[in-house]
Write a protein that holds these residues in place. Structure first.
Motif, PDB file in Angstrom:
ATOM      1  N   ALA A 198       0.821  -1.206   0.000  1.00 13.42           N
ATOM      2  CA  ALA A 198       0.000   0.000   0.000  1.00 13.42           C
ATOM      3  C   ALA A 198       0.855   1.255   0.000  1.00 13.42           C
ATOM      4  CB  ALA A 198      -0.935   0.005   1.206  1.00 13.42           C
ATOM      5  N   ALA A 199       2.000   1.214   0.679  1.00 12.82           N
ATOM      6  CA  ALA A 199       2.887   2.379   0.696  1.00 12.82           C
ATOM      7  C   ALA A 199       3.475   2.643  -0.681  1.00 12.82           C
ATOM      8  CB  ALA A 199       4.001   2.162   1.722  1.00 12.82           C
ATOM      9  N   ILE A 200       3.835   1.583  -1.398  1.00 10.12           N
ATOM     10  CA  ILE A 200       4.345   1.745  -2.758  1.00 10.12           C
ATOM     11  C   ILE A 200       3.254   2.312  -3.664  1.00 10.12           C
ATOM     12  CG2 ILE A 200       5.253   0.524  -4.770  1.00 10.12           C
ATOM     13  CD1 ILE A 200       6.564  -1.446  -2.855  1.00 10.12           C
ATOM     14  N   ALA A 201       2.034   1.813  -3.500  1.00  6.85           N
ATOM     15  CA  ALA A 201       0.916   2.314  -4.300  1.00  6.85           C
ATOM     16  C   ALA A 201       0.573   3.752  -3.948  1.00  6.85           C
ATOM     17  CB  ALA A 201      -0.304   1.417  -4.107  1.00  6.85           C
ATOM     18  N   GLU A 202       0.676   4.090  -2.661  1.00  6.06           N
ATOM     19  CA  GLU A 202       0.391   5.466  -2.228  1.00  6.06           C
ATOM     20  C   GLU A 202       1.365   6.450  -2.867  1.00  6.06           C
ATOM     21  OE1 GLU A 202      -1.607   8.361   0.310  1.00  6.06           O
ATOM     22  OE2 GLU A 202      -2.094   6.357  -0.396  1.00  6.06           O
ATOM     23  N   ASN A 203       2.622   6.026  -3.038  1.00  7.16           N
ATOM     24  CA  ASN A 203       3.630   6.874  -3.680  1.00  7.16           C
ATOM     25  C   ASN A 203       3.608   6.760  -5.196  1.00  7.16           C
ATOM     26  OD1 ASN A 203       4.860   8.020  -1.346  1.00  7.16           O
ATOM     27  ND2 ASN A 203       5.809   6.039  -0.928  1.00  7.16           N
TER      28      ASN A 203
END
Length: 228
Positions: A198-203
């Motif tokens: 999710a953090a990769i997708a958020e960025n």
């Protein structure tokens, strides 16, 4: 994050020699910083000035405000770092964080959620349909994956029994089963995997870079055919 070597071509030449100091790309970061400060201040012809500026300022400030509640370390005592400082600071100590708030993790999600508004304002204020559609696509992705981020952290709140980031960090200094570190990834490995995705997708990084990806378009030139 991109699994590649970054820009490292900028250098400083030692005067009267042919020696170029590259230093693993250190000067390239400095050159990029100067370029951001000195480059042309481009603005679309048709735009809402307040919304256009608010999108950029709001997005940057929201990201910076998150660091106010992040504990970067424990207590720092200047006298212990260097003895001569004791005459000025005495035995005073300060925590290595700006604001030790009880609702630290909630503040993080509250401020990070404001970046969605910045992206939406940037697309809407340009008076361009394609920019607006791109902002809608980026905003929807940021909101959807931010929900997953919050749910994965919710499990750690139950385990540590607090939303104070400093207290959560101190809990992780212990051990589990006598030898494992009491980190969140040890308590909830599956949630940690979801958090990373999710953090990769958020960025908006690969493979979740749809809002920023360039669409390759190919045009085929056709020439009129002539009859024999």
């Amino acid at each position: 994050m991109s699994d590649r070597i970054g820009a490292n071509r900028a250098y400083i030449r030692i005067p009267f020699t042919k020696v170029k100091l590259v230093w693993w790309g250190l000067f390239h970061g400095m050159a990029d910083g100067l370029k951001m400060l000195l480059k042309e201040d481009f603005k679309p012809r048709t735009y809402d000035w307040y919304a256009y500026a608010g999108g950029a300022v709001g997005g940057v400030h929201a990201g910076l405000l998150v660091f106010a509640v992040v504990p970067f370390g424990g207590m720092i005592t200047p006298a212990k770092l260097w003895a001569p400082l004791a005459g000025f600071f005495g035995d005073k100590s300060w925590p290595m964080m700006i604001a030790n708030l009880d609702a630290g993790i909630l503040i993080v999600f509250a401020f990070s959620g404001l970046t969605v508004i910045g992206a939406m304002l940037a697309g809407w204020s340009s008076s361009n349909k394609f920019s607006l559609l791109g902002a809608l696509r980026a905003g929807s992705q940021m909101i959807s994956y931010e929900l997953v981020l919050a749910l994965t952290v919710l499990g750690l709140i139950f385990i540590y029994g607090t939303v104070n980031l400093d207290t959560m960090v101190r809990h992780q200094s212990g051990t589990v089963l006598g030898f494992l570190p009491a980190w969140g990834i040890v308590y909830q490995p599956f949630a940690a995997t979801l958090f990373l995705a999710a953090a990769i997708a958020e960025n908006k990084r690969i493979p979740f870079d749809l809002p920023e990806a360039e669409i390759a378009s190919s045009s085929r030139a056709t020439s009129p055919s002539t009859a024999p």
